[in-house]
Design an enzyme around this catalytic site. Structure first.
Site, PDB file in Angstrom:
ATOM      1  N   CYS A   1     -94.739  52.660  64.221  1.00  0.00           N
ATOM      2  CA  CYS A   1     -94.609  53.052  62.844  1.00  0.00           C
ATOM      3  C   CYS A   1     -95.917  52.716  61.968  1.00  0.00           C
ATOM      4  CB  CYS A   1     -93.344  52.746  61.970  1.00  0.00           C
ATOM      5  SG  CYS A   1     -91.961  53.411  62.855  1.00  0.00           S
TER       6      CYS A   1
ATOM      7  N   HIS B   1     -94.308  53.739  54.699  1.00  0.00           N
ATOM      8  CA  HIS B   1     -93.679  54.118  56.100  1.00  0.00           C
ATOM      9  C   HIS B   1     -92.370  54.748  55.327  1.00  0.00           C
ATOM     10  CE1 HIS B   1     -91.776  54.919  59.454  1.00  0.00           C
ATOM     11  NE2 HIS B   1     -91.239  53.916  59.668  1.00  0.00           N
TER      12      HIS B   1
ATOM     13  N   ASN C   1     -87.272  59.264  58.941  1.00  0.00           N
ATOM     14  CA  ASN C   1     -88.023  58.190  59.780  1.00  0.00           C
ATOM     15  C   ASN C   1     -89.007  59.170  60.675  1.00  0.00           C
ATOM     16  OD1 ASN C   1     -89.726  56.508  60.831  1.00  0.00           O
ATOM     17  ND2 ASN C   1     -87.984  54.765  60.747  1.00  0.00           N
TER      18      ASN C   1
HETATM   19  O1  UT7 Z   1     -89.700  52.447  61.531  1.00  0.00           O
HETATM   20  C1  UT7 Z   1     -88.955  51.277  61.313  1.00  0.00           C
HETATM   21  C2  UT7 Z   1     -87.444  51.566  61.869  1.00  0.00           C
HETATM   22  N1  UT7 Z   1     -86.391  50.822  61.412  1.00  0.00           N
HETATM   23  C3  UT7 Z   1     -85.948  50.505  60.124  1.00  0.00           C
HETATM   24  O2  UT7 Z   1     -86.799  50.665  59.117  1.00  0.00           O
HETATM   25  C4  UT7 Z   1     -84.490  50.098  60.033  1.00  0.00           C
HETATM   26  C5  UT7 Z   1     -84.341  49.046  58.844  1.00  0.00           C
HETATM   27  N2  UT7 Z   1     -83.048  48.857  58.606  1.00  0.00           N
HETATM   28  C6  UT7 Z   1     -82.212  49.681  57.658  1.00  0.00           C
HETATM   29  O3  UT7 Z   1     -82.768  50.690  57.085  1.00  0.00           O
HETATM   30  C7  UT7 Z   1     -80.886  49.242  57.651  1.00  0.00           C
HETATM   31  O4  UT7 Z   1     -80.569  48.201  58.256  1.00  0.00           O
HETATM   32  C8  UT7 Z   1     -79.999  50.413  58.192  1.00  0.00           C
HETATM   33  C9  UT7 Z   1     -79.829  51.747  57.669  1.00  0.00           C
HETATM   34  C10 UT7 Z   1     -80.222  50.588  59.803  1.00  0.00           C
HETATM   35  C11 UT7 Z   1     -78.343  50.083  58.273  1.00  0.00           C
HETATM   36  O5  UT7 Z   1     -78.075  49.753  56.795  1.00  0.00           O
HETATM   37  P1  UT7 Z   1     -77.404  48.245  56.587  1.00  0.00           P
HETATM   38  O6  UT7 Z   1     -77.133  48.460  55.024  1.00  0.00           O
HETATM   39  O7  UT7 Z   1     -78.452  47.193  56.983  1.00  0.00           O
HETATM   40  O8  UT7 Z   1     -76.064  48.416  57.124  1.00  0.00           O
HETATM   41  P2  UT7 Z   1     -75.490  47.344  58.401  1.00  0.00           P
HETATM   42  O9  UT7 Z   1     -76.103  47.317  59.563  1.00  0.00           O
HETATM   43  O10 UT7 Z   1     -75.212  45.914  57.646  1.00  0.00           O
HETATM   44  O11 UT7 Z   1     -74.057  47.827  58.740  1.00  0.00           O
HETATM   45  C12 UT7 Z   1     -73.103  47.711  57.724  1.00  0.00           C
HETATM   46  C13 UT7 Z   1     -71.904  48.663  58.142  1.00  0.00           C
HETATM   47  C14 UT7 Z   1     -71.333  48.066  59.394  1.00  0.00           C
HETATM   48  O12 UT7 Z   1     -69.984  48.097  59.724  1.00  0.00           O
HETATM   49  P3  UT7 Z   1     -69.139  46.710  59.433  1.00  0.00           P
HETATM   50  O13 UT7 Z   1     -69.631  45.771  60.517  1.00  0.00           O
HETATM   51  O14 UT7 Z   1     -69.304  46.366  58.091  1.00  0.00           O
HETATM   52  O15 UT7 Z   1     -67.905  47.197  59.731  1.00  0.00           O
HETATM   53  C15 UT7 Z   1     -71.823  49.198  60.541  1.00  0.00           C
HETATM   54  O16 UT7 Z   1     -71.262  49.095  61.706  1.00  0.00           O
HETATM   55  O17 UT7 Z   1     -72.123  50.066  58.164  1.00  0.00           O
HETATM   56  C16 UT7 Z   1     -71.725  50.535  59.635  1.00  0.00           C
HETATM   57  N3  UT7 Z   1     -72.566  51.669  60.190  1.00  0.00           N
HETATM   58  C17 UT7 Z   1     -72.399  52.814  59.610  1.00  0.00           C
HETATM   59  N4  UT7 Z   1     -71.358  53.386  59.030  1.00  0.00           N
HETATM   60  C18 UT7 Z   1     -71.303  54.585  58.782  1.00  0.00           C
HETATM   61  C19 UT7 Z   1     -73.922  51.429  60.646  1.00  0.00           C
HETATM   62  N5  UT7 Z   1     -74.375  52.777  60.750  1.00  0.00           N
HETATM   63  C20 UT7 Z   1     -73.545  53.702  60.236  1.00  0.00           C
HETATM   64  C21 UT7 Z   1     -73.580  54.708  60.023  1.00  0.00           C
HETATM   65  N6  UT7 Z   1     -72.579  55.181  59.382  1.00  0.00           N
HETATM   66  N7  UT7 Z   1     -74.529  55.671  60.419  1.00  0.00           N
END
Ligand code: UT7
Length: 332
Positions: free
Chosen positions: A116, A258, A288
């Site tokens: 990216c 990005h 993305n």
């Molecule tokens: O080009 C670079 C590529 N990548 C990035 O830039 C990614 C950077 N990271 C992010 O954008 C965020 O970390 C994410 C969008 C990927 C995730 O958001 P978050 O606020 O960090 O969520 P989390 O990983 O802390 O997950 C919170 C909860 C979890 O459930 P529990 O453990 O609290 O029960 C996840 O299992 O949300 C759950 N979860 C979802 N729920 C519904 C994770 N993905 C999803 C989903 N829908 N798609």
């Protein structure tokens, strides 16, 4: 071609995206997620997905032709094409295919892989050739079709990615240099935060020699790690670039990041004390798109008149590697 001592003018941009649109509601039919979760956690609503008849080379060629037309030159004027991508149609590279498709018969073409961060790294690489007087007209392209490499059963990553291509024409100029400053960075100790790894099986060839025969497996990502890295390193890289260019936050007209997550973009703007209205965001429509996200967002803003000639843009890419980089340039 000799262009010794040239500055850089950024004179054209273009973009292209596949037709098919995958919505948050579509994703909710595939994995345990919801429009509400995706929207509030990422700012995304739609992403465009390449069909069997669409290719990275073809999308890139359309983006490139639009950029070349805006720059007011022809494809045969291009000296160098740099394609930033992690998802070429051909592992040997797709830049030459694009060169052929657009008829840039005088250009040398190669791929650059920096995930990216690829588009920012391509811009900086192009600037080196222009400033050294080696090439005058350079076409840089950022393009990715990550939909072909996403684990569509992993809700924590599959909701994020979409496909697209964007391009920019950089030209040598004897007038003011419009690339004001830049920085590029890598941290391989965090390499396992975001991967598209090769997996193989042993294929015995002759006694005592086996080849490792296989393919790439879907993307794995530690979202939280990448998030933390981005909100720490991107503001730092832009601050350094602003310092080098003797600029303050008030001098920045647009923040062009990005498009990984709207929350990351808002947090970066806040740390830099740049108003969020200055963020160029198209994440709601495209998600993305990896190396394509910066030129896709720029192209929309140039074509709808938000970005005007002379505007100062602070751009930053970040992602797998880990890699990140910043470039401050004036449009036009
Ligand atoms: O080009 C670079 C590529 N990548 C990035 O830039 C990614 C950077 N990271 C992010 O954008 C965020 O970390 C994410 C969008 C990927 C995730 O958001 P978050 O606020 O960090 O969520 P989390 O990983 O802390 O997950 C919170 C909860 C979890 O459930 P529990 O453990 O609290 O029960 C996840 O299992 O949300 C759950 N979860 C979802 N729920 C519904 C994770 N993905 C999803 C989903 N829908 N798609």
């Amino acid at each position: 071609m000799n262009n010794m001592g040239a500055g850089i003018a950024i004179t054209g941009c273009g973009s292209a995206a596949p037709e098919a649109v995958l919505t948050n509601d579509h994703l909710a039919q595939m994995v345990a997620t919801s429009d509400e979760w995706i929207n509030t956690r990422t700012g995304m609503s739609n992403r465009h997905i390449a069909s069997a008849t669409e290719s990275l080379s073809q999308l890139s060629a359309v983006a490139a032709q639009n950029a070349i037309a805006m720059a007011g030159i022809t494809a045969t004027d291009i000296d160098l094409i740099i394609l930033a991508t992690s998802t070429p149609d051909d592992l040997f590279g797709s830049a030459c295919k694009i060169q052929g498709l657009i008829g840039a018969t005088n250009a040398v073409a190669f791929d650059l892989g920096a995930a990216c961060s690829g588009f920012i790294f391509a811009l900086i690489t192009a600037s080196g050739f222009i400033r050294a007087g080696v090439y005058k007209n350079v076409l840089i392209i950022g393009a990715d079709i990550l939909s072909r490499w996403v684990d569509w059963s992993d809700r924590s990553s599959c909701v994020l990615f979409g496909d697209g291509a964007g391009a920019m024409v950089c030209q040598g100029t004897s007038q003011d240099d419009r690339l004001l400053s830049f920085g590029m960075y890598s941290n391989g100790s965090q390499n396992d935060s975001l991967n598209l790894n090769y997996y193989s099986q042993s294929k015995p060839l002759v006694e005592n020699i086996t080849a490792q025969y296989g393919s790439y497996k879907p993307i794995t990502m530690n979202g939280k790690e990448v998030y933390r890295f981005a909100v720490a390193k991107v503001p730092e890289a832009i601050s350094k670039a602003m310092f080098q260019a003797n600029l303050t936050a008030d001098d920045i007209d647009w923040l062009l990041l990005h498009q990984a997550n709207q929350r990351i973009m808002d947090a970066v703007a806040k740390r830099l004390k740049i108003p969020t209205e200055k963020i160029l965001s198209n994440i709601a429509e495209y998600g993305n798109t990896s190396a394509a996200s910066i030129p896709l967002a720029l192209d929309a803003a140039v074509r709808d008149g938000r970005v005007q000639p002379g505007h100062t843009i602070a751009a930053s890419g970040f992602g797998a590697g880990l890699t990140w980089g910043a470039a401050i340039f004036k449009w036009g």
